[in-house]
Design an enzyme around this catalytic site. Structure first.
Site, mmCIF file in Angstrom:
data_model
loop_
_atom_site.group_PDB
_atom_site.id
_atom_site.type_symbol
_atom_site.label_atom_id
_atom_site.label_comp_id
_atom_site.label_asym_id
_atom_site.label_seq_id
_atom_site.Cartn_x
_atom_site.Cartn_y
_atom_site.Cartn_z
ATOM 1 N N ARG A 14 40.850 42.787 47.098
ATOM 2 C CA ARG A 14 41.461 41.694 47.873
ATOM 3 C C ARG A 14 42.751 41.215 47.216
ATOM 4 O O ARG A 14 43.846 41.521 47.686
ATOM 5 C CB ARG A 14 40.441 40.539 48.031
ATOM 6 C CG ARG A 14 40.840 39.503 49.055
ATOM 7 C CD ARG A 14 41.824 38.462 48.575
ATOM 8 N NE ARG A 14 41.363 37.710 47.416
ATOM 9 C CZ ARG A 14 42.134 36.875 46.733
ATOM 10 N NH1 ARG A 14 43.399 36.683 47.080
ATOM 11 N NH2 ARG A 14 41.670 36.241 45.676
ATOM 12 N N ASP A 15 42.655 40.534 46.096
ATOM 13 C CA ASP A 15 43.855 39.976 45.454
ATOM 14 C C ASP A 15 44.770 41.111 44.986
ATOM 15 O O ASP A 15 45.995 41.023 45.055
ATOM 16 C CB ASP A 15 43.439 39.102 44.256
ATOM 17 C CG ASP A 15 44.437 38.008 43.939
ATOM 18 O OD1 ASP A 15 45.576 38.090 44.409
ATOM 19 O OD2 ASP A 15 44.077 37.064 43.212
ATOM 20 N N HIS A 206 40.316 32.021 37.154
ATOM 21 C CA HIS A 206 41.023 33.092 37.861
ATOM 22 C C HIS A 206 42.451 33.102 37.322
ATOM 23 O O HIS A 206 43.312 32.371 37.816
ATOM 24 C CB HIS A 206 40.963 32.759 39.361
ATOM 25 C CG HIS A 206 41.645 33.690 40.280
ATOM 26 N ND1 HIS A 206 40.967 34.576 41.105
ATOM 27 C CD2 HIS A 206 42.966 33.869 40.584
ATOM 28 C CE1 HIS A 206 41.829 35.246 41.862
ATOM 29 N NE2 HIS A 206 43.049 34.833 41.563
ATOM 30 N N HIS A 208 46.056 34.779 36.517
ATOM 31 C CA HIS A 208 47.054 35.834 36.722
ATOM 32 C C HIS A 208 47.793 35.993 35.396
ATOM 33 O O HIS A 208 47.868 35.063 34.594
ATOM 34 C CB HIS A 208 47.987 35.467 37.872
ATOM 35 C CG HIS A 208 47.342 35.675 39.218
ATOM 36 N ND1 HIS A 208 47.609 36.754 40.011
ATOM 37 C CD2 HIS A 208 46.394 34.963 39.874
ATOM 38 C CE1 HIS A 208 46.868 36.697 41.117
ATOM 39 N NE2 HIS A 208 46.121 35.606 41.061
ATOM 40 N N CYS A 239 49.852 36.625 44.785
ATOM 41 C CA CYS A 239 49.817 35.931 46.072
ATOM 42 C C CYS A 239 51.188 36.033 46.734
ATOM 43 O O CYS A 239 52.179 35.596 46.159
ATOM 44 C CB CYS A 239 49.439 34.463 45.849
ATOM 45 S SG CYS A 239 49.514 33.498 47.364
ATOM 46 N N ASN A 248 46.621 39.957 38.608
ATOM 47 C CA ASN A 248 45.516 39.276 37.938
ATOM 48 C C ASN A 248 45.351 39.889 36.547
ATOM 49 O O ASN A 248 45.768 41.019 36.299
ATOM 50 C CB ASN A 248 44.203 39.526 38.689
ATOM 51 C CG ASN A 248 44.174 38.887 40.050
ATOM 52 O OD1 ASN A 248 44.642 39.458 41.015
ATOM 53 N ND2 ASN A 248 43.627 37.701 40.130
HETATM 54 P P1 HMG Z 1 48.315 29.799 61.508
HETATM 55 O O1 HMG Z 1 49.455 30.593 62.031
HETATM 56 O O2 HMG Z 1 48.548 28.369 61.195
HETATM 57 O O3 HMG Z 1 47.030 29.925 62.456
HETATM 58 O O4 HMG Z 1 47.766 30.532 60.211
HETATM 59 P P2 HMG Z 1 46.758 29.476 63.905
HETATM 60 O O5 HMG Z 1 45.363 28.978 63.926
HETATM 61 O O6 HMG Z 1 47.846 28.569 64.419
HETATM 62 O O7 HMG Z 1 46.839 30.855 64.740
HETATM 63 C C1 HMG Z 1 48.051 31.579 64.848
HETATM 64 C C2 HMG Z 1 47.732 33.049 65.102
HETATM 65 O O8 HMG Z 1 46.991 33.571 63.991
HETATM 66 C C3 HMG Z 1 46.854 33.293 66.340
HETATM 67 O O9 HMG Z 1 47.235 34.571 66.863
HETATM 68 C C4 HMG Z 1 45.470 33.410 65.750
HETATM 69 O O10 HMG Z 1 44.607 34.176 66.545
HETATM 70 C C5 HMG Z 1 45.765 34.141 64.437
HETATM 71 P P3 HMG Z 1 48.264 34.722 68.095
HETATM 72 O O11 HMG Z 1 47.627 33.928 69.205
HETATM 73 O O12 HMG Z 1 49.546 34.111 67.615
HETATM 74 O O13 HMG Z 1 48.337 36.197 68.283
HETATM 75 N N1 HMG Z 1 44.729 33.904 63.436
HETATM 76 C C6 HMG Z 1 43.992 34.862 62.853
HETATM 77 N N2 HMG Z 1 43.968 36.199 62.995
HETATM 78 C C7 HMG Z 1 43.078 36.874 62.249
HETATM 79 N N3 HMG Z 1 42.217 36.284 61.375
HETATM 80 C C8 HMG Z 1 42.219 34.964 61.220
HETATM 81 C C9 HMG Z 1 43.131 34.195 61.980
HETATM 82 N N4 HMG Z 1 43.384 32.873 62.044
HETATM 83 C C10 HMG Z 1 44.352 32.699 62.950
HETATM 84 N N5 HMG Z 1 41.381 34.405 60.335
HETATM 85 C C11 HMG Z 1 46.110 31.113 58.593
HETATM 86 C C12 HMG Z 1 46.698 30.003 59.453
HETATM 87 C C13 HMG Z 1 45.276 30.450 57.521
HETATM 88 C C14 HMG Z 1 45.268 32.014 59.452
HETATM 89 C C15 HMG Z 1 47.282 31.904 57.956
HETATM 90 O O14 HMG Z 1 48.100 31.015 57.308
HETATM 91 C C16 HMG Z 1 46.823 32.961 57.026
HETATM 92 O O15 HMG Z 1 46.247 33.977 57.416
HETATM 93 N N6 HMG Z 1 47.053 32.774 55.692
HETATM 94 C C17 HMG Z 1 46.542 33.688 54.721
HETATM 95 C C18 HMG Z 1 47.339 33.595 53.474
HETATM 96 C C19 HMG Z 1 46.708 34.457 52.417
HETATM 97 O O16 HMG Z 1 45.840 35.262 52.667
HETATM 98 N N7 HMG Z 1 47.208 34.278 51.159
HETATM 99 C C20 HMG Z 1 46.744 35.019 50.038
HETATM 100 C C21 HMG Z 1 45.341 34.682 49.636
HETATM 101 S S1 HMG Z 1 45.185 33.210 48.653
HETATM 102 C C22 HMG Z 1 45.513 33.734 47.029
HETATM 103 O O17 HMG Z 1 45.936 34.840 46.812
HETATM 104 C C23 HMG Z 1 45.158 32.825 45.896
HETATM 105 C C24 HMG Z 1 43.833 33.201 45.188
HETATM 106 O O18 HMG Z 1 43.876 34.524 44.716
HETATM 107 C C25 HMG Z 1 43.581 32.252 44.015
HETATM 108 C C26 HMG Z 1 44.798 32.092 43.079
HETATM 109 O O19 HMG Z 1 45.316 33.107 42.582
HETATM 110 O O20 HMG Z 1 45.172 30.941 42.885
HETATM 111 C C27 HMG Z 1 42.650 33.063 46.144
HETATM 112 MG MG MG Z 2 44.800 35.173 42.874
#
Ligand code: HMG
Ligand code: MG
Length: 299
Positions: A14-15, A206, A208, A239, A248
């Protein structure tokens, strides 16, 4: 002084892959996760059920999650941001749901398009429904030790969000050093305060490794009695919504350090390196973990 046993949670699929430009085939991801399952790891975060427009590298989340061979005793987890993601994750029969948000307002907004206050009801609903479906829920809190947009984060802010996440019902919270700015003394001073409020058994770390301090931070955390660490094989990761975030801490390096310190991880080094070599070939790039650098120099 140090724990006898530590749990390493592998977040590479994932990450590790979410920030990669090279898109790996579903077959290769499935083969890689199956290899990871044979290493002795007890926990693998396999994908993210997020918007594929935001994270194209994990657009195949459903196929990957449904095609892996689940080994008994291994927990297979996935990141879920909202109800839409939860629905798909439940269909894919993911073992554990990981929700995520940030301690800083700006990173939360960039990463999940919501303010912190707007995020609570969304995640509350996800946790409630995941628990009703008899899934455990883990939480991630990003930017705990520093934010790419806001700099240092006040511990009171971290405590406030942590309280909310535990109130929702997460069983464990992983504290993220998203952009790898933490240093060992900072980690210890932070934990000294934080562990007065929350039990260490429910907290994971966690790190990095952006500035090369991640292993030192793990050592500092071990001294504070911490026993659960997230890592990514070969040091993959980052991220996309945190500029400057790199990989990481590498699972292979963490495993080496812990074992040499006499701390049990139950992970087999050789199998870990085989899995690292496999994903290195798929990505067609050199993994930068110390173990892989040494391994390569032997060839
Ligand atoms: P949004 O655009 O605000 O969502 O995104 P929305 O509810 O307004 O919907 C907009 C569109 O997104 C719609 O599609 C929805 O169907 C679709 P359209 O009608 O435009 O075709 N949609 C989805 N599609 C698939 N799966 C879903 C989903 N939800 C809505 N679940 C949202 C909000 C949260 C979905 C978006 O911002 C997003 O996907 N963000 C993900 C960001 C991400 O993954 N970042 C990396 C992970 S976090 C990280 O790495 C940190 C961590 O490792 C810890 C650390 O290191 O600190 C965990
Ligand atoms: Mg991370």
């Amino acid at each position: 002084m140090f724990p006898n046993k530590v749990t390493i949670k592998e977040v590479g699929p994932r990450d590790g892959l979410q920030n990669e430009k090279t898109i790996i085939t579903v077959d290769d991801k499935v083969s890689w996760i199956n290899m990871l399952s044979e290493t002795g790891l007890s926990y693998i975060e396999v994908t993210s059920f997020v918007n594929p427009k935001w994270i194209p590298a994990l657009a195949d989340c459903f196929e990957v999650a449904t095609r892996i061979e689940k080994k008994p005793g291994v927990t297979y987890a996935a990141l879920v941001p909202n109800q839409k993601g939860l629905e798909k994750a439940l269909q894919a029969d993911i073992d554990e749901i990981s929700i995520f948000m940030s301690a800083s307002e700006s990173h939360n907004l960039k990463n999940i398009n919501k303010s912190i206050q707007e995020t609570y009801p969304v995640l509350n609903g996800v946790v409630k429904d995941a628990l009703a479906a008899e899934k455990s829920v883990r939480g991630y809190l990003s930017t705990v030790f520093g934010c790419p947009y806001e700099g240092e984060i006040n511990i009171d802010q971290v405590i406030e969000v942590t309280e909310k996440l535990f109130e929702m019902g997460v069983s464990e919270l992983s504290l993220g050093d998203t952009i790898g700015v933490a240093t060992p003394r900072q980690v210890q001073l932070f934990l000294e305060q934080f562990l007065k409020r929350f039990p260490k058994e429910k907290i994971a770390l966690h790190f990095h490794d952006t500035r090369g301090t991640a292993l030192a931070n793990i050592f500092a955390s071990l001294e504070m009695g911490m026993t659960v660490f997230d890592s990514s094989l070969g040091g993959l990761g980052g991220c996309p919504y945190a500029p400057g975030a790199s990989g990481n801490v590498a699972t292979d390096d963490v495993n080496y350090m812990l074992k040499k310190m006499g701390i049990e991880t139950n992970i087999e080094d050789e199998k870990l390196l085989d899995a690292a070599q496999f994903i290195e070939t798929c990505l067609n790039k050199r993994l930068m973990s110390h173990s892989m650098l040494i391994n390569r120099s032997k060839c």
